[in-house]
Design an enzyme around this catalytic site. Structure first.
Site, PDB file in Angstrom:
ATOM      1  N   ASN A  38      71.387  95.959  45.802  1.00 29.18           N
ATOM      2  CA  ASN A  38      71.525  94.650  45.663  1.00 29.18           C
ATOM      3  C   ASN A  38      72.372  94.024  46.951  1.00 29.18           C
ATOM      4  O   ASN A  38      72.357  92.504  46.892  1.00 29.18           O
ATOM      5  CB  ASN A  38      72.067  93.973  44.593  1.00 29.18           C
ATOM      6  CG  ASN A  38      71.220  94.099  43.101  1.00 29.18           C
ATOM      7  OD1 ASN A  38      69.903  94.326  43.477  1.00 29.18           O
ATOM      8  ND2 ASN A  38      71.610  94.847  42.177  1.00 29.18           N
ATOM      9  N   LYS A  40      73.916  93.064  50.887  1.00 32.47           N
ATOM     10  CA  LYS A  40      73.554  92.549  51.855  1.00 32.47           C
ATOM     11  C   LYS A  40      73.381  93.789  52.847  1.00 32.47           C
ATOM     12  O   LYS A  40      74.111  94.665  52.726  1.00 32.47           O
ATOM     13  CB  LYS A  40      74.319  91.421  52.445  1.00 32.47           C
ATOM     14  CG  LYS A  40      74.115  90.160  51.850  1.00 32.47           C
ATOM     15  CD  LYS A  40      74.934  89.017  52.593  1.00 32.47           C
ATOM     16  CE  LYS A  40      74.763  88.749  54.117  1.00 32.47           C
ATOM     17  NZ  LYS A  40      73.264  88.496  54.351  1.00 32.47           N
ATOM     18  N   LYS A  42      70.520  95.521  54.325  1.00 29.28           N
ATOM     19  CA  LYS A  42      69.396  96.506  54.248  1.00 29.28           C
ATOM     20  C   LYS A  42      68.494  96.303  55.695  1.00 29.28           C
ATOM     21  O   LYS A  42      68.460  97.313  56.350  1.00 29.28           O
ATOM     22  CB  LYS A  42      68.547  96.215  53.247  1.00 29.28           C
ATOM     23  CG  LYS A  42      69.340  96.887  51.906  1.00 29.28           C
ATOM     24  CD  LYS A  42      68.367  96.287  50.583  1.00 29.28           C
ATOM     25  CE  LYS A  42      68.287  94.944  50.470  1.00 29.28           C
ATOM     26  NZ  LYS A  42      69.587  94.104  49.930  1.00 29.28           N
ATOM     27  N   THR A  43      68.169  94.957  55.903  1.00 37.05           N
ATOM     28  CA  THR A  43      67.314  94.676  57.247  1.00 37.05           C
ATOM     29  C   THR A  43      68.112  94.849  58.509  1.00 37.05           C
ATOM     30  O   THR A  43      67.742  95.383  59.478  1.00 37.05           O
ATOM     31  CB  THR A  43      66.586  93.415  56.982  1.00 37.05           C
ATOM     32  OG1 THR A  43      65.766  93.527  56.006  1.00 37.05           O
ATOM     33  CG2 THR A  43      65.898  93.108  58.206  1.00 37.05           C
ATOM     34  N   THR A  44      69.467  94.345  58.228  1.00 28.26           N
ATOM     35  CA  THR A  44      70.192  94.401  59.361  1.00 28.26           C
ATOM     36  C   THR A  44      70.650  95.893  59.788  1.00 28.26           C
ATOM     37  O   THR A  44      70.671  96.085  61.054  1.00 28.26           O
ATOM     38  CB  THR A  44      71.659  93.676  58.844  1.00 28.26           C
ATOM     39  OG1 THR A  44      71.496  92.331  58.690  1.00 28.26           O
ATOM     40  CG2 THR A  44      72.511  93.678  60.337  1.00 28.26           C
ATOM     41  N   ARG A  52      68.415 100.767  68.694  1.00 30.73           N
ATOM     42  CA  ARG A  52      68.526 102.145  69.220  1.00 30.73           C
ATOM     43  C   ARG A  52      67.343 102.798  69.788  1.00 30.73           C
ATOM     44  O   ARG A  52      67.309 103.072  70.899  1.00 30.73           O
ATOM     45  CB  ARG A  52      69.045 102.922  68.193  1.00 30.73           C
ATOM     46  CG  ARG A  52      70.565 103.122  68.104  1.00 30.73           C
ATOM     47  CD  ARG A  52      71.108 104.271  67.123  1.00 30.73           C
ATOM     48  NE  ARG A  52      72.082 103.805  66.643  1.00 30.73           N
ATOM     49  CZ  ARG A  52      72.376 103.980  65.383  1.00 30.73           C
ATOM     50  NH1 ARG A  52      71.593 104.299  64.485  1.00 30.73           N
ATOM     51  NH2 ARG A  52      73.650 103.348  64.945  1.00 30.73           N
ATOM     52  N   PHE A  94      60.162  83.449  50.811  1.00 24.82           N
ATOM     53  CA  PHE A  94      60.606  83.849  49.521  1.00 24.82           C
ATOM     54  C   PHE A  94      59.477  83.645  48.473  1.00 24.82           C
ATOM     55  O   PHE A  94      58.760  82.472  48.501  1.00 24.82           O
ATOM     56  CB  PHE A  94      62.110  83.534  49.328  1.00 24.82           C
ATOM     57  CG  PHE A  94      62.979  83.568  50.203  1.00 24.82           C
ATOM     58  CD1 PHE A  94      63.557  84.989  50.313  1.00 24.82           C
ATOM     59  CD2 PHE A  94      63.502  83.018  51.058  1.00 24.82           C
ATOM     60  CE1 PHE A  94      64.564  85.210  51.194  1.00 24.82           C
ATOM     61  CE2 PHE A  94      64.486  83.100  52.079  1.00 24.82           C
ATOM     62  CZ  PHE A  94      64.974  84.320  52.152  1.00 24.82           C
ATOM     63  N   TRP A  96      59.934  82.785  45.339  1.00 26.59           N
ATOM     64  CA  TRP A  96      60.135  81.506  44.747  1.00 26.59           C
ATOM     65  C   TRP A  96      59.707  80.007  45.507  1.00 26.59           C
ATOM     66  O   TRP A  96      59.422  79.243  44.740  1.00 26.59           O
ATOM     67  CB  TRP A  96      61.530  81.216  44.160  1.00 26.59           C
ATOM     68  CG  TRP A  96      62.574  81.210  45.088  1.00 26.59           C
ATOM     69  CD1 TRP A  96      62.870  80.259  45.831  1.00 26.59           C
ATOM     70  CD2 TRP A  96      63.401  82.560  45.879  1.00 26.59           C
ATOM     71  NE1 TRP A  96      63.740  80.654  47.097  1.00 26.59           N
ATOM     72  CE2 TRP A  96      64.062  81.907  46.724  1.00 26.59           C
ATOM     73  CE3 TRP A  96      63.273  83.736  45.403  1.00 26.59           C
ATOM     74  CZ2 TRP A  96      65.061  82.576  47.416  1.00 26.59           C
ATOM     75  CZ3 TRP A  96      64.055  84.727  46.272  1.00 26.59           C
ATOM     76  CH2 TRP A  96      64.989  84.110  47.093  1.00 26.59           C
ATOM     77  N   GLU A 131      61.215  94.498  53.665  1.00 29.65           N
ATOM     78  CA  GLU A 131      60.941  94.063  52.532  1.00 29.65           C
ATOM     79  C   GLU A 131      59.833  94.490  51.834  1.00 29.65           C
ATOM     80  O   GLU A 131      59.319  94.185  50.587  1.00 29.65           O
ATOM     81  CB  GLU A 131      60.970  92.357  52.507  1.00 29.65           C
ATOM     82  CG  GLU A 131      62.110  91.736  53.143  1.00 29.65           C
ATOM     83  CD  GLU A 131      63.265  91.814  52.212  1.00 29.65           C
ATOM     84  OE1 GLU A 131      63.134  92.173  51.047  1.00 29.65           O
ATOM     85  OE2 GLU A 131      64.331  91.378  52.709  1.00 29.65           O
TER      86      GLU A 131
END
Length: 200
Positions: A38, A40, A42-44, A52, A94, A96, A131
């Site tokens: 949960n 922040k 993950k993608t970063t 790299r 997203f 939603w 995602e």
């Protein structure tokens, strides 16, 4: 507190242990990497690996499964490596925002079919499925075909799968799993909106 001599001896012992570990671990393989949780980042974190890999001259593919209605800053920066990088934003934003489950499923399936072409291509050293865990969690994709697709990757291809809610079967199949834990978030605690350079 250790004396200078005690510290030196401790570090010498640690160096010997590390040298032994490195000598014993000399295999290479393409990894299946999962970034979930949960918190922040993950993608970063995955994009750090992308940079790299690009720096080493490798070819990289990014397929975004949910994001797509907005143009992320990362895409603008990564466009400088257009010869090495294939970037596909396949979602509409997203869930939603779209509010159309069948359309979201269709986009996820199209993204997965495209992802398979890169997963099977030995010219790509890294494939980021951004995602995809969310698409699995929402059952836009089934986990079994994803696992089957991952098994088709060339031996030295690395694959990163990001997003909350990674299924247990994917975690089991992965070589490296990192769970980002949410401790504090400025949106929730302080009402601070998403900001350029941090969230997008």
């Amino acid at each position: 507190m250790l004396s200078d001599e005690q510290y030196r001896q401790k570090m010498q012992q640690r160096k010997a242990v590390q040298a032994q570990r490195l000598a014993e671990r000399n295999r290479e393989k393409g990894l299946i990497i999962v970034h979930t949780g949960n918190g922040k980042g993950k993608t970063t974190a995955a994009l750090g690996m992308v940079v790299r890999s690009l720096g080493h001259g490798y070819r990289v593919a990014i397929i975004q499964f949910i994001k797509g209605a907005w143009e992320p800053a990362e895409k603008a920066v990564l466009s400088h490596w257009s010869e090495q990088l294939a970037f596909h934003a396949m979602g509409e934003g997203f869930t939603w925002e779209t509010q159309d489950r069948q359309r979201d499923i269709a986009h996820a399936l199209a993204a997965w079919e495209l992802a398979l072409t890169y997963l099977r291509n030995p010219e790509y050293r890294l494939v980021l499925l951004d995602e995809i865990n969310v698409a699995l969690k929402l059952e836009y994709l089934a986990v079994e075909p994803v696992l089957a697709g991952l098994s088709q990757k060339p031996a030295m291809t690395h694959v990163i799968l990001t997003g909350r809610g990674a299924p247990a079967a994917l975690i089991e199949a992965a070589d490296l799993v990192t769970e980002m834990t949410l401790v504090k978030h400025p949106f929730r605690e302080q009402g601070i909106k998403a900001q350029p350079g941090i969230e997008f």
